[in-house]
Design an enzyme around this catalytic site. Structure first.
Site, short mmCIF file in Angstrom:
data_model
loop_
_atom_site.label_atom_id
_atom_site.label_comp_id
_atom_site.label_asym_id
_atom_site.label_seq_id
_atom_site.Cartn_x
_atom_site.Cartn_y
_atom_site.Cartn_z
N CYS A 162 0.80 -1.23 0.00
CA CYS A 162 0.00 0.00 0.00
C CYS A 162 0.83 1.28 0.00
CB CYS A 162 -0.92 0.01 1.22
SG CYS A 162 -1.79 -1.55 1.47
N HIS A 294 -3.26 7.97 5.63
CA HIS A 294 -3.41 6.64 5.03
C HIS A 294 -4.86 6.20 5.21
CE1 HIS A 294 -2.00 3.04 3.18
NE2 HIS A 294 -2.37 2.29 4.20
N GLU A 305 -2.43 5.48 13.25
CA GLU A 305 -2.04 6.70 12.54
C GLU A 305 -2.33 7.94 13.37
OE1 GLU A 305 -2.21 8.55 8.05
OE2 GLU A 305 -3.75 7.10 8.62
N LYS A 326 -9.68 8.04 0.81
CA LYS A 326 -10.09 6.65 0.55
C LYS A 326 -11.59 6.47 0.78
CE LYS A 326 -5.74 4.21 1.52
NZ LYS A 326 -4.84 5.33 1.84
N HIS A 331 -9.47 2.16 -1.39
CA HIS A 331 -8.04 1.91 -1.18
C HIS A 331 -7.48 1.31 -2.47
CE1 HIS A 331 -4.24 0.99 0.36
NE2 HIS A 331 -4.54 0.49 1.54
N PHE A 390 1.24 -2.94 4.53
CA PHE A 390 1.50 -4.28 5.05
C PHE A 390 2.99 -4.59 4.87
CE2 PHE A 390 -2.96 -6.36 4.42
CZ PHE A 390 -3.41 -5.70 5.55
#
Length: 402
Positions: A162, A294, A305, A326, A331, A390
């Protein structure tokens, strides 16, 4: 070191097939997430996504090109065309040799893999098209962009899940800043909204069945999207010498690794990347007015976050804005940071901060100004774009109005 500016931007995503349409969606909080229109959708438990709708590849490419271009490559070429046309650049001679491409993707030619696994295993075919390998490889989009525009400098692909786009754009920034390249075409692309792509993500049990609600207490997971965004990163004096319109300046970039868990994020890792980008940009923390988060809509990401931002900025965290687009486009995995950079540029250039839509219930563990539901007109001098992937791979870009 050379200063680096953005002189072109292009996109195709669930919100629209161009930058103006996408920015209009950001300004109006319009959602591009809806029911998926893909083969065997009835076999999926997750049936929504940020899909590029009404897309006809035959309107963009000829038969020979379509035989070579996976959907993610098509998106890259469409976005690159808009960005390079806006920049006004033409690549020949020494400029061609000093210009390159670095793009991000996580899945590469996922649609091509899905189609051909289906042909071999379900339909029993014993032969696939000879272009399957060059069509599915992760560097296909970067290679085709380089060939399309005669870009003979450094050209490659970054795959960090990502954070792929942010890592790619960070490398492009470094190349121009160091003098290795005068111009870099950069950004990212992804198209995982096929049966195999969605089915794989279902297994993680992090997907929402109804909506993406970042930072809202009643969030229930992320929603996948697809698309691409491409930018022209250019050395400032080169841009000024040719009278180019400058959209924003890229002033800092930092990366970190959690070195912890393959899927669970780390506050410390995110904090180090944010701190590093601010330090690299040589700005004060109080200069930052907006962060494109994010913000996936999962509890683990959102809380981590917010905690990282609170740790880094201290009292200033309560005075800055942080939103997740998003919630509108989904995403886009390896392409997501690139699409989100459009919102950072909009904040700096137009003074409009994109909202976090679908925000319904305050979460005490996400007690920041997440620009809920409606865009905000305000002056922004410095913006950050966060990407936390990830594998614990973090990448943060810092941009400045110019």
């Amino acid at each position: 070191m050379h200063r680096v500016v953005i002189t072109g931007q292009g996109t195709i995503n669930a919100l629209g097939a161009s930058v103006p349409v996408t920015l209009d969606a950001f300004k109006n909080g319009r959602c591009g997430i809806g029911p998926l229109d893909i083969r065997d959708v009835d076999r999926l438990s997750i049936q929504i996504g940020g899909q590029v709708r009404d897309y006809d590849p035959n309107a963009e490419f000829n038969r020979q090109q379509i035989a070579l271009y996976d959907r993610y490559t098509q998106f890259s070429l469409i976005a690159a065309k808009e960005a390079i046309e806006q920049s006004g650049l033409s690549f020949s001679g020494s400029l061609a040799a000093e210009s390159g491409v670095v793009l991000g993707t996580a899945g590469g030619g996922m649609n091509t893999q899905d189609e051909n696994y289906r042909a071999v295993y379900e339909e029993g075919k014993n032969r696939v098209h000879p272009f399957v390998v060059p069509k599915l490889m992760n560097n296909a989009a970067a290679s085709h962009v380089s060939m399309q525009y005669n870009l003979k400098g450094p050209s490659f692909t970054v795959a960090t899940a990502c954070a792929s786009s942010n890592h790619a754009m960070g490398q492009a920034f470094h190349m121009v800043r160091s003098g290795m390249s005068r111009v870099m075409i950069t950004g990212g692309s992804e198209s995982m909204l096929c049966f195999g792509g969605v089915k794989a993500w279902e297994g993680l049990r992090v997907m929402s069945k109804d909506a993406c609600r970042p930072f809202s207490a009643n969030r229930n997971g992320m929603v996948q999207g697809e698309g691409a965004a491409i930018f022209v990163f250019e050395e400032l004096e080169h841009a000024r010498a040719r009278g180019a319109e400058i959209l924003a300046e890229v002033v800092g970039f930092a990366m970190s690794s959690d070195a912890g868990d393959i899927v669970m994020p780390s506050k410390q890792g995110a904090s180090r990347a944010i701190e590093g980008a601010i330090r690299d940009a040589k700005i004060a923390k109080t200069d930052v007015g907006y962060i494109n988060a994010h913000g996936t809509g999962t509890a683990a990401n959102d809380k981590t976050e917010c905690a990282a931002v609170a740790d880094v900025f201290g009292a200033h965290a309560d005075r800055l804005m942080m939103s997740s687009t998003k919630s509108m486009h989904g995403h886009v995995i390896g392409g997501t940071g690139a699409i989100e950079l459009l919102a950072c540029i909009m904040a700096l250039k137009d003074g409009i901060v994109a909202p976090t839509i679908n925000y319904e219930e305050p979460d005490p563990e996400c007690a920041l100004d997440v620009v809920p539901n409606e865009a905000r007109e305000t002056k922004v001098d410095v913006a950050l774009s966060n990407a936390f992937a990830f594998g614990g791979l973090n990448a943060v870009l810092a941009l400045k109005a110019i």
